[in-house]
Design a protein around this motif. Structure first.
Motif, PDB file in Angstrom:
ATOM      1  N   GLU A 188      33.379  39.489   8.327  1.00  0.00           N
ATOM      2  CA  GLU A 188      33.491  38.972   9.687  1.00  0.00           C
ATOM      3  C   GLU A 188      34.482  39.806  10.499  1.00  0.00           C
ATOM      4  O   GLU A 188      35.703  39.710  10.308  1.00  0.00           O
ATOM      5  CB  GLU A 188      33.923  37.506   9.676  1.00  0.00           C
ATOM      6  CG  GLU A 188      32.883  36.570   9.073  1.00  0.00           C
ATOM      7  CD  GLU A 188      33.297  35.115   9.162  1.00  0.00           C
ATOM      8  OE1 GLU A 188      34.366  34.834   9.762  1.00  0.00           O
ATOM      9  OE2 GLU A 188      32.572  34.254   8.620  1.00  0.00           O
ATOM     10  N   LEU A 189      33.942  40.637  11.373  1.00  0.00           N
ATOM     11  CA  LEU A 189      34.745  41.416  12.303  1.00  0.00           C
ATOM     12  C   LEU A 189      34.131  41.283  13.683  1.00  0.00           C
ATOM     13  O   LEU A 189      32.945  40.963  13.829  1.00  0.00           O
ATOM     14  CB  LEU A 189      34.774  42.901  11.906  1.00  0.00           C
ATOM     15  CG  LEU A 189      35.488  43.293  10.616  1.00  0.00           C
ATOM     16  CD1 LEU A 189      35.324  44.791  10.368  1.00  0.00           C
ATOM     17  CD2 LEU A 189      36.957  42.922  10.662  1.00  0.00           C
ATOM     18  N   MET A 190      34.927  41.558  14.709  1.00  0.00           N
ATOM     19  CA  MET A 190      34.432  41.590  16.074  1.00  0.00           C
ATOM     20  C   MET A 190      34.329  43.037  16.538  1.00  0.00           C
ATOM     21  O   MET A 190      35.143  43.888  16.169  1.00  0.00           O
ATOM     22  CB  MET A 190      35.375  40.827  17.000  1.00  0.00           C
ATOM     23  CG  MET A 190      35.504  39.351  16.683  1.00  0.00           C
ATOM     24  SD  MET A 190      33.963  38.434  16.877  1.00  0.00           S
ATOM     25  CE  MET A 190      33.783  38.449  18.669  1.00  0.00           C
ATOM     26  N   LEU A 191      33.321  43.318  17.359  1.00  0.00           N
ATOM     27  CA  LEU A 191      33.246  44.626  18.001  1.00  0.00           C
ATOM     28  C   LEU A 191      34.313  44.724  19.073  1.00  0.00           C
ATOM     29  O   LEU A 191      34.712  43.708  19.662  1.00  0.00           O
ATOM     30  CB  LEU A 191      31.877  44.817  18.644  1.00  0.00           C
ATOM     31  CG  LEU A 191      30.698  45.021  17.703  1.00  0.00           C
ATOM     32  CD1 LEU A 191      29.394  44.866  18.483  1.00  0.00           C
ATOM     33  CD2 LEU A 191      30.764  46.385  17.033  1.00  0.00           C
ATOM     34  N   PRO A 192      34.805  45.927  19.380  1.00  0.00           N
ATOM     35  CA  PRO A 192      35.616  46.083  20.588  1.00  0.00           C
ATOM     36  C   PRO A 192      34.770  45.663  21.789  1.00  0.00           C
ATOM     37  O   PRO A 192      33.542  45.800  21.765  1.00  0.00           O
ATOM     38  CB  PRO A 192      35.910  47.586  20.619  1.00  0.00           C
ATOM     39  CG  PRO A 192      35.698  48.047  19.225  1.00  0.00           C
ATOM     40  CD  PRO A 192      34.611  47.193  18.654  1.00  0.00           C
ATOM     41  N   PRO A 193      35.374  45.136  22.829  1.00  0.00           N
ATOM     42  CA  PRO A 193      34.582  44.653  23.963  1.00  0.00           C
ATOM     43  C   PRO A 193      33.809  45.763  24.656  1.00  0.00           C
ATOM     44  O   PRO A 193      34.254  46.914  24.717  1.00  0.00           O
ATOM     45  CB  PRO A 193      35.631  44.042  24.894  1.00  0.00           C
ATOM     46  CG  PRO A 193      36.927  44.647  24.481  1.00  0.00           C
ATOM     47  CD  PRO A 193      36.813  44.919  23.019  1.00  0.00           C
ATOM     48  N   ASP A 194      32.647  45.418  25.164  1.00  0.00           N
ATOM     49  CA  ASP A 194      31.821  46.339  25.932  1.00  0.00           C
ATOM     50  C   ASP A 194      32.520  46.614  27.261  1.00  0.00           C
ATOM     51  O   ASP A 194      32.906  45.682  27.962  1.00  0.00           O
ATOM     52  CB  ASP A 194      30.458  45.687  26.181  1.00  0.00           C
ATOM     53  CG  ASP A 194      29.451  46.631  26.800  1.00  0.00           C
ATOM     54  OD1 ASP A 194      29.871  47.545  27.541  1.00  0.00           O
ATOM     55  OD2 ASP A 194      28.253  46.445  26.575  1.00  0.00           O
TER      56      ASP A 194
END
Length: 300
Positions: free
Chosen positions: A155-161
């Motif tokens: 579970e990781l988040m992408l850097p914001p677009d």
């Protein structure tokens, strides 16, 4: 769906010290480091991706996940710092006893190069003129609230677009502890993120970045050091580094930016690397006076 490649490691390579700077201290929603395993979520030109690096003896096994897996695997050696070339640094370091000693002690530390500009722009702008604790809190909230999960088995988040950042009004950032000045700088950079990502090298990126209101030499240096692995990038305008350099190289308790650049001149081409070595060595000038207070803009 995943792809894998194996990377041979140079002698004395230090995995943690080379890649840990890519993550904010403590918890980073976009990455994880657990000793012999490093994860990094990226928004690559080919699409979202997650890179896993696992150290085993003299090798790193790189695995890419998501639509951008091919891109991130091609870049895996640079992200691990394995494209960092110290050849021209050795004679410069040998001429100064302290730097020679630090260069030998930390010979295994390499400078990573992500090839991703806006990812570093986000963090650098958040770190302008505030404590690390404030900046890292804002980073975690922005990545958690304004992005989406990264591909891969953890579970990781992408850097914001950047497009999402550019379309987000100031009042959304305010509860994250962001005042209007830093928010406006971030929004301006997000609007031109595509052009920033297409910069050919650190020099072009520095020129484009510093042309944006709210982004100066300090922010640009913080960006190109990571995005391009630029060993000469010096964070002019930093609160601590001029004092550290003046103390370590001249025994002076306080230093200006001009004095710092004068003392670093013999290391041209690797001035940022010297600053990093001083940090790795724990060298710092004597401290006088109170620390910078931690504020909460969200309560203003």
């Amino acid at each position: 769906m995943s792809s894998t490649r194996t990377l041979a490691l140079p002698e004395r390579y230090h995995f943690g010290a080379s890649v840990r700077s890519l993550l904010v201290p403590g918890h980073d929603p976009c990455g994880r480091f657990t000793g012999d395993e490093f994860w990094l979520a990226v928004r690559s030109p080919a699409g979202p991706a997650t890179l896993q690096l696992v150290k085993s003896g003299p090798e790193l096994t790189a695995t890419g996940y998501g639509p951008g897996a091919g891109w991130v695997l091609d870049r895996a050696d640079a992200i691990a710092g394995l494209r960092d070339d110290l050849t021209s640094f050795h004679p410069l370091a040998a001429a100064h006893p302290l730097i020679a000693r630090l260069a030998k002690t930390f010979a295994g530390v390499r400078m990573p190069s992500t090839g991703l500009v806006f990812r570093s722009v986000l963090r650098a702008i958040l770190e302008q003129k505030v404590t690390g604790k404030e900046a890292h809190r804002a980073y975690r909230l922005i990545c958690s609230k304004l992005s989406e999960p990264a591909p891969g088995p953890i579970e990781l988040m992408l850097p914001p677009d950047p497009a999402v950042i550019a379309a987000t009004p100031y009042w959304v950032f305010h509860p994250f502890g962001m005042e209007q000045r830093r928010t406006q700088a971030l929004l301006r950079a997000a609007v031109v993120a595509d052009r920033l990502e297409r910069c050919a090298d650190a020099a072009e990126a520095t020129t484009r970045l510093t042309a944006l209101p709210g982004i100066g030499p300090w922010t640009a240096a913080e960006v190109v050091r990571v995005a391009y692995g630029d060993p000469d990038a010096v964070s002019v305008g930093d609160f601590h580094i001029p004092n550290t350099v003046a103390w370590a190289l001249a025994g002076e308790a306080r230093g200006t930016d001009a004095r710092m650049l004068e003392l670093l001149a013999p290391f041209a081409g690797h001035r940022g690397r010297v600053c990093d070595l001083l940090a790795h060595g724990g060298l710092g000038a004597p401290k006088f006076g109170p620390r910078m207070p931690i504020r909460s803009f969200a309560r203003f």
